[in-house]
Design a protein around this motif. Structure first.
Motif, PDB file in Angstrom:
ATOM      1  N   GLY A 163       0.743  -1.226  -0.032  1.00 40.97           N
ATOM      2  CA  GLY A 163       0.110  -0.050   0.094  1.00 40.97           C
ATOM      3  C   GLY A 163       0.671   1.395   0.025  1.00 40.97           C
ATOM      4  N   ASP A 164       2.030   1.210  -0.050  1.00 41.32           N
ATOM      5  CA  ASP A 164       2.883   2.143   0.034  1.00 41.32           C
ATOM      6  C   ASP A 164       2.813   3.112  -1.311  1.00 41.32           C
ATOM      7  OD1 ASP A 164       3.782   1.875   2.697  1.00 41.32           O
ATOM      8  OD2 ASP A 164       5.583   0.937   2.031  1.00 41.32           O
ATOM      9  N   THR A 165       2.798   2.310  -2.418  1.00 39.77           N
ATOM     10  CA  THR A 165       2.850   3.054  -3.700  1.00 39.77           C
ATOM     11  C   THR A 165       1.867   2.110  -4.691  1.00 39.77           C
ATOM     12  OG1 THR A 165       4.652   1.639  -4.773  1.00 39.77           O
ATOM     13  CG2 THR A 165       5.075   3.896  -3.811  1.00 39.77           C
ATOM     14  N   TRP A 166       1.056   2.861  -5.410  1.00 36.33           N
ATOM     15  CA  TRP A 166       0.089   2.116  -6.288  1.00 36.33           C
ATOM     16  C   TRP A 166       0.241   2.433  -7.639  1.00 36.33           C
ATOM     17  CZ3 TRP A 166      -4.057  -0.581  -3.986  1.00 36.33           C
ATOM     18  CH2 TRP A 166      -4.125  -0.633  -2.427  1.00 36.33           C
ATOM     19  N   THR A 167      -0.288   1.461  -8.460  1.00 39.91           N
ATOM     20  CA  THR A 167      -0.361   1.890  -9.883  1.00 39.91           C
ATOM     21  C   THR A 167      -1.851   1.658 -10.384  1.00 39.91           C
ATOM     22  OG1 THR A 167       1.764   0.697 -10.507  1.00 39.91           O
ATOM     23  CG2 THR A 167       0.277   0.768 -12.023  1.00 39.91           C
ATOM     24  N   HIS A 168      -2.228   2.580 -11.380  1.00 41.98           N
ATOM     25  CA  HIS A 168      -3.552   2.435 -11.730  1.00 41.98           C
ATOM     26  C   HIS A 168      -3.597   1.573 -13.328  1.00 41.98           C
ATOM     27  CE1 HIS A 168      -6.970   4.973 -13.765  1.00 41.98           C
ATOM     28  NE2 HIS A 168      -7.585   3.715 -13.374  1.00 41.98           N
ATOM     29  N   VAL A 169      -4.063   0.482 -12.997  1.00 43.80           N
ATOM     30  CA  VAL A 169      -4.061  -0.607 -13.981  1.00 43.80           C
ATOM     31  C   VAL A 169      -4.923  -0.083 -15.291  1.00 43.80           C
ATOM     32  CG1 VAL A 169      -4.703  -3.086 -14.878  1.00 43.80           C
ATOM     33  CG2 VAL A 169      -3.985  -2.544 -12.591  1.00 43.80           C
ATOM     34  N   GLU A 170      -3.975   0.393 -16.385  1.00 43.51           N
ATOM     35  CA  GLU A 170      -4.686   0.886 -17.491  1.00 43.51           C
ATOM     36  C   GLU A 170      -4.979  -0.181 -18.496  1.00 43.51           C
ATOM     37  OE1 GLU A 170      -5.149   3.964 -17.727  1.00 43.51           O
ATOM     38  OE2 GLU A 170      -3.939   4.767 -15.963  1.00 43.51           O
ATOM     39  N   GLY A 171      -6.267  -0.049 -19.083  1.00 40.26           N
ATOM     40  CA  GLY A 171      -6.702  -0.716 -20.212  1.00 40.26           C
ATOM     41  C   GLY A 171      -7.104  -2.092 -19.850  1.00 40.26           C
ATOM     42  N   GLY A 172      -7.806  -2.944 -20.858  1.00 39.18           N
ATOM     43  CA  GLY A 172      -8.100  -4.076 -20.889  1.00 39.18           C
ATOM     44  C   GLY A 172      -9.184  -4.564 -19.850  1.00 39.18           C
ATOM     45  N   VAL A 173      -9.667  -3.567 -18.901  1.00 36.96           N
ATOM     46  CA  VAL A 173     -10.919  -4.262 -18.310  1.00 36.96           C
ATOM     47  C   VAL A 173     -11.697  -2.833 -17.977  1.00 36.96           C
ATOM     48  CG1 VAL A 173      -9.608  -3.469 -16.135  1.00 36.96           C
ATOM     49  CG2 VAL A 173     -11.407  -4.774 -15.679  1.00 36.96           C
ATOM     50  N   HIS A 174     -12.968  -2.937 -18.039  1.00 36.77           N
ATOM     51  CA  HIS A 174     -13.803  -1.844 -17.935  1.00 36.77           C
ATOM     52  C   HIS A 174     -13.577  -1.028 -16.692  1.00 36.77           C
ATOM     53  CE1 HIS A 174     -17.850   0.359 -17.825  1.00 36.77           C
ATOM     54  NE2 HIS A 174     -17.779  -0.071 -18.965  1.00 36.77           N
ATOM     55  N   PRO A 175     -13.801   0.137 -16.631  1.00 35.06           N
ATOM     56  CA  PRO A 175     -13.258   0.872 -15.417  1.00 35.06           C
ATOM     57  C   PRO A 175     -14.329   0.897 -14.252  1.00 35.06           C
ATOM     58  CG  PRO A 175     -13.949   2.404 -17.091  1.00 35.06           C
ATOM     59  CD  PRO A 175     -13.926   1.043 -17.809  1.00 35.06           C
ATOM     60  N   ASP A 176     -15.450   0.433 -14.578  1.00 32.07           N
ATOM     61  CA  ASP A 176     -16.813   0.449 -13.659  1.00 32.07           C
ATOM     62  C   ASP A 176     -16.879  -1.025 -12.745  1.00 32.07           C
ATOM     63  OD1 ASP A 176     -18.989   0.674 -12.196  1.00 32.07           O
ATOM     64  OD2 ASP A 176     -20.427   1.380 -14.134  1.00 32.07           O
ATOM     65  N   ILE A 177     -15.928  -0.782 -11.918  1.00 34.85           N
ATOM     66  CA  ILE A 177     -15.545  -2.020 -11.021  1.00 34.85           C
ATOM     67  C   ILE A 177     -16.551  -2.301 -10.014  1.00 34.85           C
ATOM     68  CG2 ILE A 177     -14.168  -3.458  -9.655  1.00 34.85           C
ATOM     69  CD1 ILE A 177     -13.047  -2.722 -12.563  1.00 34.85           C
TER      70      ILE A 177
END
Length: 323
Positions: A163-177
């Motif tokens: 949880g110290d750093t985060w990556t926004h997973v771009e693409g490939g999955v619909h953003p409405d989780i």
């Protein structure tokens, strides 16, 4: 339904707050103290190392029970007055707790809720439905430094360092989780439920595949999703006609999502099946809740279901623990 379980339901609306059953749904008590009248409880989590301990997140803070939901105390937190939408507890270090809120942001405690830090992750603050919310948080049971966050509507976020750093997973999955689950394996399979499609990744979110488009289901709108404890091939999907709507159903796959079946329910749900509750103490016992207050249970991993007699207002969260 077996009476050897305690069930906690987090509710919203006029009958909001926490409802507790010590006997598998036969009898219920509305917990009034310390929850203010009308509390909106949308998140719950059971401690992996002690099923007597449960956390609940509301629109007025975070609460903890030490006795399987029979009584509760409020924790100090900077989330007071902010709607909490998700909670995850580190299975290896259960003093580490993650909380997701609306507008989308993340908090972490490393001392079992005594103090909290807002994490440095920049999530979207506006979308077409208003402020986004963190609908799902998960800590990988095999590698507790891997943490997942699902945001409605801003996609998937991943941390590889606790949880110290985060990556926004771009693409490939619909953003409405709407929901997420981890199917343990070599490698793990992370599943994400979105309005019209369910996705999976086996490479830590670098790429995603479509598990199923929900036009193949009896109802098209996908919400809750869960994997049977101990059997990564069994997946439950909750669906409905629309986001709120007037109909719901439960889909089950026993081959990791390749094929699906609609499981018969004793009465037609009054709305979307919003979520599921499982616990490794009994992998065959699963609870499912409709958005508009109904609760269903199965003791045979989804072969047959019964409806709990008690109905609630909107159900925001549900958990069960062994007695």
């Amino acid at each position: 339904m077996s009476k050897n379980y305690s069930i906690c339901v987090g509710a919203t609306g006029f009958g909001g707050g926490v409802w507790h059953s010590p006997d598998g749904g036969e009898n219920w008590t509305r917990i009034r103290d310390p929850f203010p009248l009308g509390s909106q409880v949308r998140a719950m989590a059971v401690y992996p190392d002690d099923p007597s301990r449960i956390l609940a997140g509301a629109d007025n803070g975070i609460y903890r029970s030490e006795d399987k939901g029979a009584s509760w105390g409020k924790l100090w937190s900077p989330m007071d007055g902010v709607p909490i939408w998700s909670i995850a507890i580190d299975p290896e270090d259960t003093e580490t707790i993650f909380v997701g809120i609306k507008p989308a942001a993340l908090f972490r405690s490393r001392d079992d809720g005594q103090s909290w830090t807002k994490l440095s992750v920049q999530m979207a603050q506006e979308c077409h439905i208003g402020p986004p919310m963190v609908t799902m948080l998960m800590v990988d049971p095999k590698d507790h430094r891997t943490v997942w966050a699902g945001v409605e509507v801003d996609g998937v976020y991943r941390s590889l360092d606790g949880g110290d750093t985060w990556t926004h997973v771009e693409g490939g999955v619909h953003p409405d989780i709407h929901g997420m689950a981890i199917s343990p394996g070599e490698p793990n399979r992370v599943i994400a439920s979105t309005p019209r499609e369910i996705y999976a990744t086996t490479d830590m979110g670098e790429s995603w595949e479509s598990v199923v488009t929900t036009d193949q289901f009896v109802l098209p709108y996908s919400r809750g999703i869960a994997v049977k404890p101990g059997d990564p091939n069994v997946i439950f999907s909750g669906v409905g006609d629309t986001a709120i709507g007037g109909a719901g159903a439960i889909q089950r796959s026993r081959d990791a999502g390749q094929t699906w079946e609609t499981r018969p329910l004793p009465v037609e749900p009054n709305s979307n099946i919003w979520q599921f509750a499982t616990h490794p103490a009994d992998p065959d016992f699963v609870l499912a809740s409709s958005l508009m207050g109904e609760l269903y249970s199965t003791s045979d991993a989804g072969d047959s279901w019964v409806k709990v007699k008690r109905e609630f207002t909107e159900v925001g969260a549900v958990v069960w623990v062994p007695n």
